[in-house]
Write an enzyme that holds these catalytic residues in place. Structure first.
Site, PDB file in Angstrom:
ATOM      1  N   ASP A 125      51.058   1.099  45.537  1.00  0.00           N
ATOM      2  CA  ASP A 125      49.600   1.323  45.610  1.00  0.00           C
ATOM      3  C   ASP A 125      49.260   2.813  45.533  1.00  0.00           C
ATOM      4  OD1 ASP A 125      50.525   2.239  48.004  1.00  0.00           O
ATOM      5  OD2 ASP A 125      49.282   0.950  49.267  1.00  0.00           O
ATOM      6  N   ARG A 130      37.552  27.324  44.029  1.00  0.00           N
ATOM      7  CA  ARG A 130      36.415  27.880  43.283  1.00  0.00           C
ATOM      8  C   ARG A 130      35.068  27.565  43.916  1.00  0.00           C
ATOM      9  NH1 ARG A 130      38.075  25.990  37.502  1.00  0.00           N
ATOM     10  NH2 ARG A 130      39.269  24.550  38.783  1.00  0.00           N
ATOM     11  N   GLN A 131      35.001  26.495  44.734  1.00  0.00           N
ATOM     12  CA  GLN A 131      33.769  26.263  45.509  1.00  0.00           C
ATOM     13  C   GLN A 131      33.945  27.087  46.777  1.00  0.00           C
ATOM     14  OE1 GLN A 131      31.214  24.126  44.410  1.00  0.00           O
ATOM     15  NE2 GLN A 131      29.893  24.501  46.165  1.00  0.00           N
ATOM     16  N   LYS A 185      29.940  38.043  30.660  1.00  0.00           N
ATOM     17  CA  LYS A 185      29.983  36.576  30.628  1.00  0.00           C
ATOM     18  C   LYS A 185      28.831  35.979  31.421  1.00  0.00           C
ATOM     19  CE  LYS A 185      32.932  33.498  33.122  1.00  0.00           C
ATOM     20  NZ  LYS A 185      34.289  33.138  33.498  1.00  0.00           N
ATOM     21  N   THR A 236      38.849  24.963  31.880  1.00  0.00           N
ATOM     22  CA  THR A 236      38.468  24.247  30.657  1.00  0.00           C
ATOM     23  C   THR A 236      38.808  25.052  29.410  1.00  0.00           C
ATOM     24  OG1 THR A 236      36.268  25.247  30.524  1.00  0.00           O
ATOM     25  CG2 THR A 236      36.472  23.251  31.858  1.00  0.00           C
TER      26      THR A 236
HETATM   27  C1  R5P Z   1      35.701  32.619  36.763  1.00  0.00           C
HETATM   28  O1  R5P Z   1      35.113  33.397  37.508  1.00  0.00           O
HETATM   29  C2  R5P Z   1      37.182  32.564  36.655  1.00  0.00           C
HETATM   30  O2  R5P Z   1      37.762  33.815  36.844  1.00  0.00           O
HETATM   31  C3  R5P Z   1      37.603  32.006  35.319  1.00  0.00           C
HETATM   32  O3  R5P Z   1      37.126  32.848  34.296  1.00  0.00           O
HETATM   33  C4  R5P Z   1      37.081  30.639  35.102  1.00  0.00           C
HETATM   34  O4  R5P Z   1      37.280  29.835  36.225  1.00  0.00           O
HETATM   35  C5  R5P Z   1      37.753  30.025  33.890  1.00  0.00           C
HETATM   36  O5  R5P Z   1      37.234  28.749  33.725  1.00  0.00           O
HETATM   37  P1  R5P Z   1      37.171  28.078  32.297  1.00  0.00           P
HETATM   38  O6  R5P Z   1      38.538  28.138  31.703  1.00  0.00           O
HETATM   39  O7  R5P Z   1      36.716  26.679  32.602  1.00  0.00           O
HETATM   40  O8  R5P Z   1      36.165  28.824  31.496  1.00  0.00           O
END
Ligand code: R5P
Length: 285
Positions: free
Chosen positions: A34, A91-92, A184, A215
């Site tokens: 499971d 990241r959160q 960015k 991603t």
């Molecule tokens: C953002 O502040 C991080 O340093 C990375 O640039 C980010 O998490 C990268 O995420 P992704 O590959 O989804 O753009």
């Protein structure tokens, strides 16, 4: 000191153990049909300082880490240090909107009730270490990454945003080259916009350094912008190569010279090992 490797970091833990001239503690880790996890410590860890090395890449790895800590504690270990090479859920790191959980804080609180100390590598934001109520420290993978890049004759190191400039500066100082950052703007969790900025990248060998590729959106847009500006070679480098979904395809489509990650998350792009920096840190414990 005894070392245990969880399944997310078994290769890395084996290499750390080799550096420290030790054998990994024998364990049995399996999943029932499971998918529930089963953990057993086979070798004795009685009265020892036990190091558990496990990245928290997925929810399943987190549960496994908790079961490893529980099993080690029940074996009367003197002290438990968790080495979490990739600290997932980091990241959160704050509430971006009212009502949100702060996942890095929630996980840190749980780990703090089970471990005595934590070591992680290049967390997304250093302030997440304050969420632990036990001693928590981070180590940087910039040195091993920079050392790998040394053979590539890099002219310019780029941070993909201003927030990542510190790491880029350290790499540039090691590589003795120029440093800058890209502008960015994050539109949503999988879409970023890189604003054109005059970088003087024409005919240059460029390395972009980030803490994580998730991603691949940030790196893909950065590579496109650098091609537009006439860069000769583009190396993309990160500590944590998460490569979620079709990230690799997205990146390959933009034709980077090479994709380079460390082994905090094991993949075919883990060309740089963090075994030495982890061993160095543990020797001092
Ligand atoms: C953002 O502040 C991080 O340093 C990375 O640039 C980010 O998490 C990268 O995420 P992704 O590959 O989804 O753009």
């Amino acid at each position: 000191m005894k070392l245990i490797g969880g399944t997310a970091s078994l290769g890395l833990a084996t290499n750390v153990a080799k550096h420290m001239k030790k054998n990994l503690v024998k364990t049995e880790i399996k999943r029932f049909s499971d998918r529930e996890c089963y953990v057993r410590i086979i070798d004795s860890v009685d009265e020892d300082h036990v190091i558990i090395i496990q990245s928290t890449i997925s929810d399943a790895h987190i549960i496994e880490l908790f079961l490893l800590m529980d099993a080690v504690r029940r074996e009367q270990a003197k002290k438990i240090t968790c080495v979490i090479p990739y600290y997932g859920y980091a990241r959160q790191d704050k509430q971006f909107q009212k009502g949100e959980a702060i996942s890095s804080a929630a996980l840190a609180a749980l780990i703090s009730t089970n471990a005595d100390a934590v070591v992680t590598i290049d967390p997304h934001k250093e302030h997440i270490l304050d969420y632990f109520s036990i001693p928590a420290e981070s180590i940087s993978a910039i040195m091993p990454l920079s050392s790998y890049l040394q053979k590539k004759e890099i002219d310019l190191v780029l941070a993909p945003d201003a927030g990542a400039m510190n790491r880029a500066k350290q790499a540039a100082s090691y590589l003795n080259c120029e440093v800058d950052y890209l502008e960015k703007k994050r539109i949503d969790s999988s879409t970023v916009q890189i604003t054109p900025k005059n970088l003087d990248a024409t005919n240059k060998t460029v390395a972009i350094i980030d803490d994580i590729i998730a991603t691949g959106g940030t790196m893909a847009r950065s590579i496109e912008e650098l091609h537009r500006q006439g860069a000769k070679e583009i190396y993309i480098t990160c500590t944590h190569g998460l490569f979620a979904g079709n990230a690799i395809e997205k990146l390959q489509n933009t034709r980077p010279t090479e994709i380079i990650a460390t082994d905090t998350i094991d993949s075919e792009y883990s060309k740089v090992s963090t075994d030495q920096i982890i061993s160095n840190k543990l020797q001092k414990k």
